[in-house]
Design an enzyme around this catalytic site. Sequence first.
Site, PDB file in Angstrom:
ATOM      1  N   HIS B  98       0.821  -1.219   0.000  1.00  0.00           N
ATOM      2  CA  HIS B  98       0.000   0.000   0.000  1.00  0.00           C
ATOM      3  C   HIS B  98       0.853   1.268   0.000  1.00  0.00           C
ATOM      4  O   HIS B  98       0.355   2.328  -0.354  1.00  0.00           O
ATOM      5  CB  HIS B  98      -1.026  -0.011   1.133  1.00  0.00           C
ATOM      6  N   ASP B 129      -0.030  -7.462   1.109  1.00  0.00           N
ATOM      7  CA  ASP B 129       0.428  -6.096   1.369  1.00  0.00           C
ATOM      8  C   ASP B 129       1.955  -5.973   1.451  1.00  0.00           C
ATOM      9  O   ASP B 129       2.480  -5.312   2.336  1.00  0.00           O
ATOM     10  CB  ASP B 129      -0.237  -5.544   2.638  1.00  0.00           C
ATOM     11  N   SER B 208       4.455   2.596   7.906  1.00  0.00           N
ATOM     12  CA  SER B 208       4.165   1.447   7.051  1.00  0.00           C
ATOM     13  C   SER B 208       5.349   1.020   6.230  1.00  0.00           C
ATOM     14  O   SER B 208       5.996   1.847   5.590  1.00  0.00           O
ATOM     15  CB  SER B 208       3.033   1.779   6.085  1.00  0.00           C
TER      16      SER B 208
END
Lengths: 536, 521
Positions: B98, B129, B208
Amino acid sequence: MHFLRRPARFSSSAALLAAALCLMAPSMADDALIDLPPPIEEGEGMPGVGDIPEAPPPVAPPAPPAAARDTAPADAFMYVSVTAQRYRFPQPWERMPPQRRRGMGVLIGEGKILATAELVADATFIELERATTGQRLTARVVFRDYECNLAVLEPVAPADGFFDGMKIMEIDTAGNLGDVIEVWQFEDDGTPLVSEGWLSRALIGSYFIPDRRLLRYEFKGSLQNRGGSFILPAVRDGRLTGIVLGYNASDQIADILPAPIIRRFLDDLAEGEYTGFPVLGITYARTTDDQFRRWLGLEPGEGGIYINRVRPQSAAAEGGLLDGDVLLAIDGFAIDRRGFYQDPDFGPLDFGHLISGRPEAGQTLEVDILRDGERMQLQLTPSRTPPGEFLVEPYMFDRGPRFLMTGGVLFKELTRPFLLSFRDWTTNAPIQLVEAERNQELYNEDRRKLVFLAYTLPTPATVGYERISSAIVERVNGRPIGDIRDLAEALDHPQDGLHTIELEGDLPVLHLDVDLVREVDRQLEAQGIQPMSRLE
Amino acid sequence: MSLQRFLPVAPVFAVLAATFFAGLPVFVGASSVDPPPVFSAVVEGVDGEENNLFRGVLRIENSTQIYDYRAPWNAGRFSSGTGTGFVIGENLILTNAHVVSNSRRLLLRMHGDPGVFPARILHIAHDCDLALLELEDPTPIADIPPFEFGDVPPLDSEVRAIGYPIGGERVTVTRGVVSRIDFSTYSHSGIDQHLVIQIDAAINPGNSGGPVLKGDKVIGVAFQGMRDADNTGYIIPTPVVRRFLDDVATGSYDHYVDLAIGEFNLINPAQRRALGLEDDGLGILVTRVAPGGSLDGQLEAGDVLLAIDDHPVFANGQVLLDGEMLIMHEVVERKFDGDTVDLSFLRDGSVQTATATLSPFTPARLFQAEYETRPRYAVFAGLVFQPLSRNLIASYSFDSIEIRKLLNDYIADALYLEQEDFVILAQVLPDEVNSDIAGMQGLLVESINGQPVTRFDDVIDLLIHPLQEGTLPEFVVIECRGANRPLVFESSRLPAAQERIRRQYGLERDAFAGPQEPGHW
């Protein structure tokens, strides 16, 4: 609680929105219509589709107030005070807290009082009160039809002077647009409060059951709030011309359940076997699109509505109407491209009146249709299916939904009020049950009702079954389940100490231990789940 | 990925609704604008080795183009976000999918280095992901020792997360412990579930893709948080990371394989007795075997699955794997397309065995969020046709009974066997040619001129091409489920209408049928 009238029309935000659009630009109201499902003439429709205002017909200006008013009507009216308890559809062993409602009833025969069915729905106690004298009398419902929203009441015990000096009111079916009518209310001291206005419009709309649409009048005039209710008699020349169902103060418009419908209800009742207001069982679309019209083979000058669905086994199906037919005229009345015909009394009116309201009960209709480019005639006889005969009952009052709880597993008969009990029900009600309701004619004729497993309470018998909910029941202990009584019967026949429950779809076969179920049922009853079933 | 969320009981739509609208895990990547730094550098004074550690953690700046499913003919929205990545090999940088999704330009920055390094995506796996990047010029990271991976840490192990979260420009370290090891939804695709580790170290937008270390070993990749809870950060544990790296080692990403069965627990004693099972807490009931799935032809509904690859299956659907109780789908989580699985099951009172070849269950991708993909569409007489996808439903908030029914039946009734696409009349661009149906939207297209529509290209073949070639019949009749009548167009009016609509609504082209489409229309 002040306004008794359920907010069916005036306070519904959809109706307000439509009304607002209408104010801004009339053409937008038509646009707003487009995204709605087809207007539905019975059974399964979108509430109030037909209620979106069209341009009102021209109406005569109000006549001057009547010179001398006849005060006799005051002696035909009385308050009807009702205590009602609705059933809680998700937890069918319970009732909701009691509600109080009040409206005005009309004496229409010896000891017979006319009221709206909505007023007495789910009533646990009904009391009549003379507006002029304050005398009271306990009453009960003799007969009611929720589709036309009318009920007849009578005293439970001999009246004991209650009706002394009262006059029986005549029904006036001769109302015309522009007529001056009076709406009667009373002050606390019994003084009549009479508001004059005029009958501004006739249309087809719902009274109480959202998708049952019948003739409705609109009264244009100002009403005051007295006694917390707008269920009031409307009078023309000293005779009953309708019952006010609700009032919109900002528009000064009241909805009226009109005398022709009342007359027909009472005549039908007097004949012995009540037949009610019949339907054909069709849904339709307008033919306002020129390209669509040319494809259908319609001439530019004619109207016609496109029948998109004929419900199987309905009156229309039995008379030979097919999906895709175009309905051009009924009994010689041409239907325009939006579904209106010219009524000799009321001007443009939704064609539904030609099916449900105008003809005599049981009368056959001559119907002109266009099918695959060919014009032909059919004879159709509208009919009414009593609500109890539907696989999925369309509405239910005065009794609770049938259910059976065993071992912590709740079984119910599917009803439309259950689906409607979900907030935004088309989005949130279980889709398999919504679909079952929409396609109920697809189910085997051996099913009288659709029994489903609603959910399981966590009990020792239902360990592991927590995720099972809203599943239609096929068989229990090997026996097909046609209604809740079949289920009760089947549960008397466990095999090897186990109940076996087979569900629709690819759900597992569930088993319950009979001894454990018995123990759990004792506990559930002790915990206050009473009754554990309602089979009738 | 496992099918069990939408196989037997939970309706598919419930899954969609929860992930579209509810406060499920949120991404911690992609903060668009960082405020000016408020704090002094947090890493000053650390020793050289630690400094080297931090140099291996890079800040990723992603410039994105996100397609607009409500105006699929437009270029979409241009935006940007930041996240973290870390060096795991020679010119190999690991991050979250992402962080680098919908990318048009990727720039990396390094702690203690003023340089800006353009990068590109080597592999991206939206279902877990994860993504692997390389620098266009590997020199800046050539001397950085790659991070090494550890195993799933025990609960309460102390861990630290390194990354570039919001609140400043520089590398940031936070500490916490392993709070929970679970199997949970990865919100990037919205449907896939894999192993996750929950930690209580602060993980914020921008973290992230960053490494989470126990000692000096990476035990996970920070990837999502929870909106309504404190100190709950989620990281992708190393079994998932290793599986991804092994998968792409073949040169391309082949996706997760799936058992593609529905199952029901067998913990109710009465049910066990009825099935003739012993009270040993073993076995799970198979309620559905998806046609076309890995176990099609091997298992049947009604079988009791006793073991997978010699791991006994407990009655609650779990197996014991490396000392942890995990759902049985975890057994195939670490396998690849073409691998086999051994099954032991009870059928008709006897124990039988089978060996099945595993494959991904592609029909379930309908429920996965799409990235990078330019949306397919066709505009005909102002009617906008688009294939059903998760993105489409989310963009328009379609929740009609017809769409709910379709999603509910898609797996249950194996609708994917009959139809490649479900074509939706998504909206109508108002014009005089369609003014009577201008409000229609969210309808399933069933047929065009009597021909059933089972794939998106049918719309191109039956409407767009004939319109351009002037070979439409006199009337075009489109039947949609949920419409109150057939939609009818007179062909003679269409060329002018199409031209008018194209101009009015700024359509450069009438349709986009996918990356393989031959030329423009």
